[in-house]
Write a protein that holds these residues in place. Structure first.
Motif, short mmCIF file in Angstrom:
data_model
loop_
_atom_site.label_atom_id
_atom_site.label_comp_id
_atom_site.label_asym_id
_atom_site.label_seq_id
_atom_site.Cartn_x
_atom_site.Cartn_y
_atom_site.Cartn_z
N VAL A 366 0.81 -1.22 0.00
CA VAL A 366 0.00 0.00 0.00
C VAL A 366 0.84 1.27 0.00
O VAL A 366 0.49 2.26 -0.66
CB VAL A 366 -0.94 0.01 1.22
N ALA A 367 1.94 1.29 0.72
CA ALA A 367 2.69 2.53 0.92
C ALA A 367 3.27 3.05 -0.39
O ALA A 367 3.72 2.27 -1.23
CB ALA A 367 3.80 2.30 1.93
N PRO A 368 3.27 4.36 -0.57
CA PRO A 368 3.92 4.93 -1.76
C PRO A 368 5.42 4.72 -1.71
O PRO A 368 6.01 4.68 -0.63
CB PRO A 368 3.56 6.42 -1.67
N ASP A 369 6.02 4.58 -2.89
CA ASP A 369 7.46 4.41 -2.99
C ASP A 369 8.08 5.77 -3.23
O ASP A 369 8.08 6.28 -4.35
CB ASP A 369 7.79 3.45 -4.14
N MET A 370 8.60 6.37 -2.19
CA MET A 370 9.14 7.73 -2.32
C MET A 370 10.38 7.77 -3.20
O MET A 370 10.75 8.83 -3.71
CB MET A 370 9.48 8.28 -0.93
N ALA A 371 11.03 6.62 -3.42
CA ALA A 371 12.21 6.58 -4.29
C ALA A 371 11.84 6.48 -5.76
O ALA A 371 12.71 6.66 -6.62
CB ALA A 371 13.09 5.40 -3.89
N ASP A 372 10.58 6.19 -6.05
CA ASP A 372 10.15 6.05 -7.44
C ASP A 372 9.80 7.42 -8.01
O ASP A 372 8.63 7.78 -8.16
CB ASP A 372 8.94 5.11 -7.52
N THR A 373 10.81 8.18 -8.34
CA THR A 373 10.59 9.56 -8.79
C THR A 373 9.73 9.61 -10.04
O THR A 373 8.79 10.41 -10.13
CB THR A 373 11.95 10.24 -9.06
#
Length: 525
Positions: A366-373
């Motif tokens: 569920v959590a967003p991937d903050m590294a996936d710019t």
């Protein structure tokens, strides 16, 4: 219509300040939102220009994920069709040639996946990926995808910094009190201001009518005399608007999972109707989970499954799971189950792991991937286009009391999506540029029979929209998948539907009357 509740719920949005006089309002039209003489002249000029220039096709950039022999190119179109020689924007398009012989070729089939804000560039991969549902049609047609104005690889818009946009956790979309509502209203207004600050020069022109005009120019650029079109979800509204503006230029048109085109529905009431339909399909999924309790062990009745959902929401509200998953993120993840049958088992499987004690499995899903710019840029852009188009297409209520009254009433009986949906659309209440009027979708001279496909229990585009469009497009035929509710019927294996779509696109054949099909197979756990 695309729903991304987690993205539209409360979060850290970049506040913007609208500079007075920076955004020009479009000229009002007396022709029911269809545009006037200036737009008609402008689109003709742009189409003639595009036909002369064509498209400089080349291999797609390696990092786009579009393998050879798919080719990419661009077409320039006017920002404002009243001023065809003024500022231009870019529309990115891709294609793959038909797989049959030159004699079998019937032209280009253009595709829009929905949204507003969806990219169509992956449509040609249905050929490279050898999708069997589309094998027959691929023999006759080039498959052509494009990013509509404002989207992705075309001239894009933005409303907030993408990393801020996806930041988690966001507030619970269901308000507990008036203070919660005031906070959400503030965020919605700030989001609208951010759109004006970052993309104000495009906002007045981000309408479905202009996207239809862009499609008309793309058709000309590819050397196609008439349009063959497949539109899903919001793409059905785009198709309906194109059919209204350019009826004599339609050859074949399939519209699948239909947005209600009534001017009384676009877009405020259409979103309220969604809330009711999502609750129905949410209940369908809960019943399926309960029937498969031996596999998932979430609850053996729909009531017990609902109780587990409320327990999960409460836990995430008290303390975000893994520090990053709150109720808004949960709503965004779980809504895919009532959206698509293909999500029934995957969502249930993740939830089952959580119930069994594996919290991390749910957090990872569920959590967003903050590294996936790149992914975050796509998500922010998609939400920006969704908002910009729906806000510009039609007039929205500006009085908060109406929003509060309507959504409070609906939430009592249809709580799954109502408030999340409201907050996603609330920026339209304080939008900075002129809104509407909505296009009066209807048949025009020369429009051939259109094929309409709909699942009876669709959550995102309730069934009434298919009936309404059928009434408005004379000579159209409606295929109804009975007792089914997955969004996007033409992409699902159902011989009753697939064979008729093939027959229509390959020969123009339509049944003498509307058709009811049995549902496709129920997902297996």
């Amino acid at each position: 219509m695309r729903r991304t509740a987690v993205l539209g719920s409360a979060g850290t949005l970049m506040a913007g300040t609208l500079i007075a006089g920076a955004i020009a309002a479009p000229t009002a039209s007396a022709s029911g939102g269809r545009g006037g003489v200036l737009e008609e002249r402008g689109v003709n000029i742009a189409a003639e220009r595009a036909a002369d220039r064509g498209v400089a096709w080349a291999d797609c950039p390696a990092d786009w994920g579009l393998p050879k022999p798919i080719q990419c190119g661009t077409v320039t179109v006017p920002l404002d069709y009243q001023r065809p020689n003024g500022r231009q924007i870019t529309i990115t398009v891709d294609r793959i040639g038909n797989t049959g012989t030159p004699a079998e070729r019937q032209g280009a089939l253009f595709y829009n996946p929905g949204g507003p804000g969806g990219s169509g560039l992956r449509f040609p991969t249905r050929v490279t990926g050898k999708n069997p549902i589309w094998a027959n049609v691929a023999k006759a047609y080039d498959f052509v995808g494009f990013d509509p104005r404002g989207v992705g690889r075309s001239t894009p818009i933005s409303c907030v910094d993408p990393q801020e946009f996806v930041k988690a956790p966001k507030a619970d979309p269901v308000p507990d009190n008036e203070a919660d509502k005031r906070a959400q209203r503030k965020l919605a207004a700030e989001y609208a201001d951010g759109c004006a600050e970052r993309s104000g020069w495009m906002l007045p022109h981000m309408t479905t009518a202009n996207t239809a005009r862009d499609l008309h120019v793309l058709r000309a650029a590819l050397g196609e005399r008439k349009l063959n079109f497949l539109g899903v979800s919001y793409g059905t509204y785009l198709g309906g608007v194109y059919a209204t503006l350019f009826p004599g230029h339609v050859r074949r048109m399939v519209v699948d999972s239909v947005v209600n085109p009534s001017r009384q529905k676009i877009w405020y009431q259409a979103n309220l109707d969604q809330d009711v339909a999502f609750e129905m399909r949410w209940n369908d999924w809960k019943a399926w989970v309960a029937a498969n309790d031996a596999t998932y062990k979430i609850g053996d009745t729909p009531a017990k499954v609902e109780a587990q959902w409320q327990k999960l929401r409460a836990a995430a509200k008290k303390a975000p799971l893994g520090g990053v998953v709150g109720p808004a993120e949960l709503t965004g993840f779980f809504q895919s189950a009532p959206y698509y049958d293909s999500s029934w088992a995957p969502v249930a499987r993740v939830w089952s792991k959580y119930v069994a004690g594996d919290v991390q499995a749910l957090v990872d899903a569920v959590a967003p991937d903050m590294a996936d710019t790149a992914g975050n840029i796509r998500a922010e852009n998609g939400n920006a286009v969704y908002t910009a188009v729906e806000c510009a297409d039609a007039r929205w209520p500006t009085d908060w009391r109406r929003w509060d009254r309507d959504n409070t009433r609906l939430h009592r009986d249809y709580p799954f999506m109502t408030w999340a949906n409201a907050w996603m659309n609330l920026p339209c209440a304080t939008w900075s540029t002129r809104q509407g009027p909505a296009v009066d979708v209807k048949s025009g001279k020369g429009l051939p029979g259109v094929l309409i496909v709909q699942a009876e229990r669709d959550a995102a585009t309730p069934v009434g929209g298919a009936h309404e469009l059928h009434k408005r497009l004379k000579g159209s035929r409606l295929i109804m998948e009975k007792n089914a509710g997955s969004h996007g019927v033409t992409g699902i294996a159902n011989a009753c539907v697939n064979q008729r779509v093939d027959a229509y696109l390959l020969s123009g054949a339509l049944d003498d009357r509307n058709v009811t099909c049995d549902p496709h197979a129920v997902p297996k756990p």
